[in-house]
Design a protein around this motif. Structure first.
Motif, PDB file in Angstrom:
ATOM      1  N   ALA A  89       0.814  -1.186   0.072  1.00  0.00           N
ATOM      2  CA  ALA A  89      -0.093  -0.127   0.122  1.00  0.00           C
ATOM      3  C   ALA A  89       0.751   1.134   0.063  1.00  0.00           C
ATOM      4  O   ALA A  89       0.632   2.276  -0.667  1.00  0.00           O
ATOM      5  N   ASP A  90       1.778   1.365   0.675  1.00  0.00           N
ATOM      6  CA  ASP A  90       2.886   2.391   0.968  1.00  0.00           C
ATOM      7  C   ASP A  90       3.628   2.712  -0.311  1.00  0.00           C
ATOM      8  O   ASP A  90       3.377   4.044  -0.699  1.00  0.00           O
ATOM      9  N   LEU A  91       4.019   1.741  -1.154  1.00  0.00           N
ATOM     10  CA  LEU A  91       4.626   1.830  -2.472  1.00  0.00           C
ATOM     11  C   LEU A  91       3.551   2.344  -3.305  1.00  0.00           C
ATOM     12  O   LEU A  91       4.054   2.979  -4.424  1.00  0.00           O
ATOM     13  N   ARG A  92       2.251   1.830  -3.402  1.00  0.00           N
ATOM     14  CA  ARG A  92       1.412   2.461  -4.174  1.00  0.00           C
ATOM     15  C   ARG A  92       1.348   3.929  -4.113  1.00  0.00           C
ATOM     16  O   ARG A  92       1.287   4.628  -5.156  1.00  0.00           O
ATOM     17  N   LYS A  93       1.370   4.331  -3.032  1.00  0.00           N
ATOM     18  CA  LYS A  93       1.256   5.847  -2.716  1.00  0.00           C
ATOM     19  C   LYS A  93       2.556   6.759  -3.443  1.00  0.00           C
ATOM     20  O   LYS A  93       2.231   7.680  -3.730  1.00  0.00           O
ATOM     21  N   GLU A  94       3.653   5.946  -3.067  1.00  0.00           N
ATOM     22  CA  GLU A  94       4.837   6.534  -3.610  1.00  0.00           C
ATOM     23  C   GLU A  94       4.677   6.761  -4.954  1.00  0.00           C
ATOM     24  O   GLU A  94       5.290   7.685  -5.610  1.00  0.00           O
ATOM     25  N   LEU A  95       4.345   5.390  -5.938  1.00  0.00           N
ATOM     26  CA  LEU A  95       4.070   5.593  -7.199  1.00  0.00           C
ATOM     27  C   LEU A  95       3.014   6.658  -7.697  1.00  0.00           C
ATOM     28  O   LEU A  95       3.344   7.264  -8.738  1.00  0.00           O
ATOM     29  N   ALA A  96       2.298   6.861  -6.684  1.00  0.00           N
ATOM     30  CA  ALA A  96       1.022   7.896  -7.362  1.00  0.00           C
ATOM     31  C   ALA A  96       1.780   9.371  -7.364  1.00  0.00           C
ATOM     32  O   ALA A  96       1.105  10.098  -8.132  1.00  0.00           O
ATOM     33  N   ARG A  97       2.905   9.603  -6.418  1.00  0.00           N
ATOM     34  CA  ARG A  97       3.369  10.765  -6.263  1.00  0.00           C
ATOM     35  C   ARG A  97       4.105  10.832  -7.526  1.00  0.00           C
ATOM     36  O   ARG A  97       4.295  12.195  -8.029  1.00  0.00           O
ATOM     37  N   LEU A  98       4.417   9.898  -8.215  1.00  0.00           N
ATOM     38  CA  LEU A  98       5.086  10.545  -9.517  1.00  0.00           C
ATOM     39  C   LEU A  98       4.052  10.132 -10.776  1.00  0.00           C
ATOM     40  O   LEU A  98       4.682  10.203 -11.860  1.00  0.00           O
ATOM     41  N   GLY A  99       2.773  10.142 -10.443  1.00  0.00           N
ATOM     42  CA  GLY A  99       1.765  10.190 -11.461  1.00  0.00           C
ATOM     43  C   GLY A  99       1.549   8.778 -11.975  1.00  0.00           C
ATOM     44  O   GLY A  99       1.185   8.806 -13.239  1.00  0.00           O
ATOM     45  N   LEU A 100       2.029   7.723 -11.290  1.00  0.00           N
ATOM     46  CA  LEU A 100       1.851   6.532 -11.961  1.00  0.00           C
ATOM     47  C   LEU A 100       0.551   5.735 -11.077  1.00  0.00           C
ATOM     48  O   LEU A 100       0.712   5.813  -9.707  1.00  0.00           O
ATOM     49  N   VAL A 101      -0.236   4.975 -11.678  1.00  0.00           N
ATOM     50  CA  VAL A 101      -1.107   4.099 -11.161  1.00  0.00           C
ATOM     51  C   VAL A 101      -0.887   2.922 -11.652  1.00  0.00           C
ATOM     52  O   VAL A 101      -0.452   2.228 -12.695  1.00  0.00           O
ATOM     53  N   VAL A 102      -0.932   1.945 -10.547  1.00  0.00           N
ATOM     54  CA  VAL A 102      -0.582   0.565 -10.412  1.00  0.00           C
ATOM     55  C   VAL A 102      -1.705  -0.345 -10.367  1.00  0.00           C
ATOM     56  O   VAL A 102      -2.591  -0.259  -9.442  1.00  0.00           O
ATOM     57  N   ARG A 103      -1.706  -1.586 -10.954  1.00  0.00           N
ATOM     58  CA  ARG A 103      -2.734  -2.419 -10.803  1.00  0.00           C
ATOM     59  C   ARG A 103      -2.209  -3.891 -10.686  1.00  0.00           C
ATOM     60  O   ARG A 103      -1.323  -4.129 -11.432  1.00  0.00           O
ATOM     61  N   ASP A 104      -2.637  -4.735 -10.027  1.00  0.00           N
ATOM     62  CA  ASP A 104      -1.909  -6.011  -9.594  1.00  0.00           C
ATOM     63  C   ASP A 104      -2.811  -7.105 -10.203  1.00  0.00           C
ATOM     64  O   ASP A 104      -4.188  -7.152 -10.160  1.00  0.00           O
TER      65      ASP A 104
END
Length: 244
Positions: free
Chosen positions: A207-222
């Motif tokens: 969850a925390d790394l999802r938020k870090e990626l969101a700060r870079l403008g990236l959305v992740v799906r697993d």
């Protein structure tokens, strides 16, 4: 689901929570008793792994050994109940905002910021106008969602744009592999760390790394242990501007 004219609260059915709260300790106690019987049987083998603990259990006086095995199993079941309670998601839907709560954490999103809401498997997502994820509750991150049907009905009743077809960006995702080009600086390192968190089922890091990626403008799906990604729309525009 319960609500008033202005608020609807969607949570796990009480019957399901009672079943878990009562059933896990009972199943744990049964498992503890069966493990004691297994240890008694294994003690007769000519060679056994963990010989010390097995002999200790086998030589324990009765009925103390049985009572202890039942108690230890029930306590283990109780721990699972607490973990389950921490994972239950409650969604509070109001005309002016939506709030998701799990454990001791909650997140509210104002109505004017919500562009769409959808469920993707056991994942609830609130999208903003640029395709960014304003709120996410995902099974991979320990979330246990209430009924998707009830969620859909509640969001529609309050006028939120519920998408029955799911993620409108599903065709724009790309699979992440190590050293993927075109990612912002640090993106690959975050995806690599998150892949390790997925491998270990470390829900907090996921969850925390999802938020870090969101700060870079990236959305992740697993999908299982695989990660797929896309940029939010403004991030794509900024990337094109930088290249020019």
């Amino acid at each position: 689901m319960s609500g008033t004219e202005v608020t609807t609260v969607v949570r796990q059915k009480t019957s399901n929570r009672v079943l878990v709260a009562a059933g896990f300790p009972v199943l744990g106690a049964v498992a503890g008793w069966l493990l004691k019987l297994l240890a008694n049987w294994a003690a007769s083998w000519p060679w056994i792994p963990w010989e010390g603990p097995v002999r200790l259990i086998d030589n324990a006086p009765e009925p103390a050994a049985t009572i202890v095995s039942l108690l230890v199993g029930a306590l283990a079941g109780g721990v699972l109940v607490l973990l389950a309670e921490h994972g239950y998601v409650t969604v509070t839907i109001e005309d002016d905002q939506v709030t998701t709560a799990r454990g001791d954490a909650s997140r509210s999103v104002p109505r004017h910021a919500v562009h769409a809401v959808f469920a993707d498997g056991r994942r609830l997502v609130v999208l903003g106008a640029r395709g960014e994820e304003l709120a996410v509750e995902s099974k991979n991150e320990g979330a246990d969602l209430p009924s998707i049907t009830e969620l859909a009905e509640a969001f529609r009743a309050h006028g939120y744009p519920w998408l029955p077809e799911g993620d409108p960006y599903r065709d724009t995702y790309r699979r992440w592999v190590e050293d993927t080009p075109d990612l912002p600086p640090g993106g690959n390192a975050l995806f690599k760390a998150r892949a390790e968190a997925l491998r270990k089922n470390d829900e907090k890091d996921i969850a925390d790394l999802r938020k870090e990626l969101a700060r870079l403008g990236l959305v992740v799906r697993d999908e299982g242990k695989r990660q797929w990604w896309r940029r939010v729309e403004q991030a794509e525009a900024d990337s094109r501007a930088d290249s020019n």
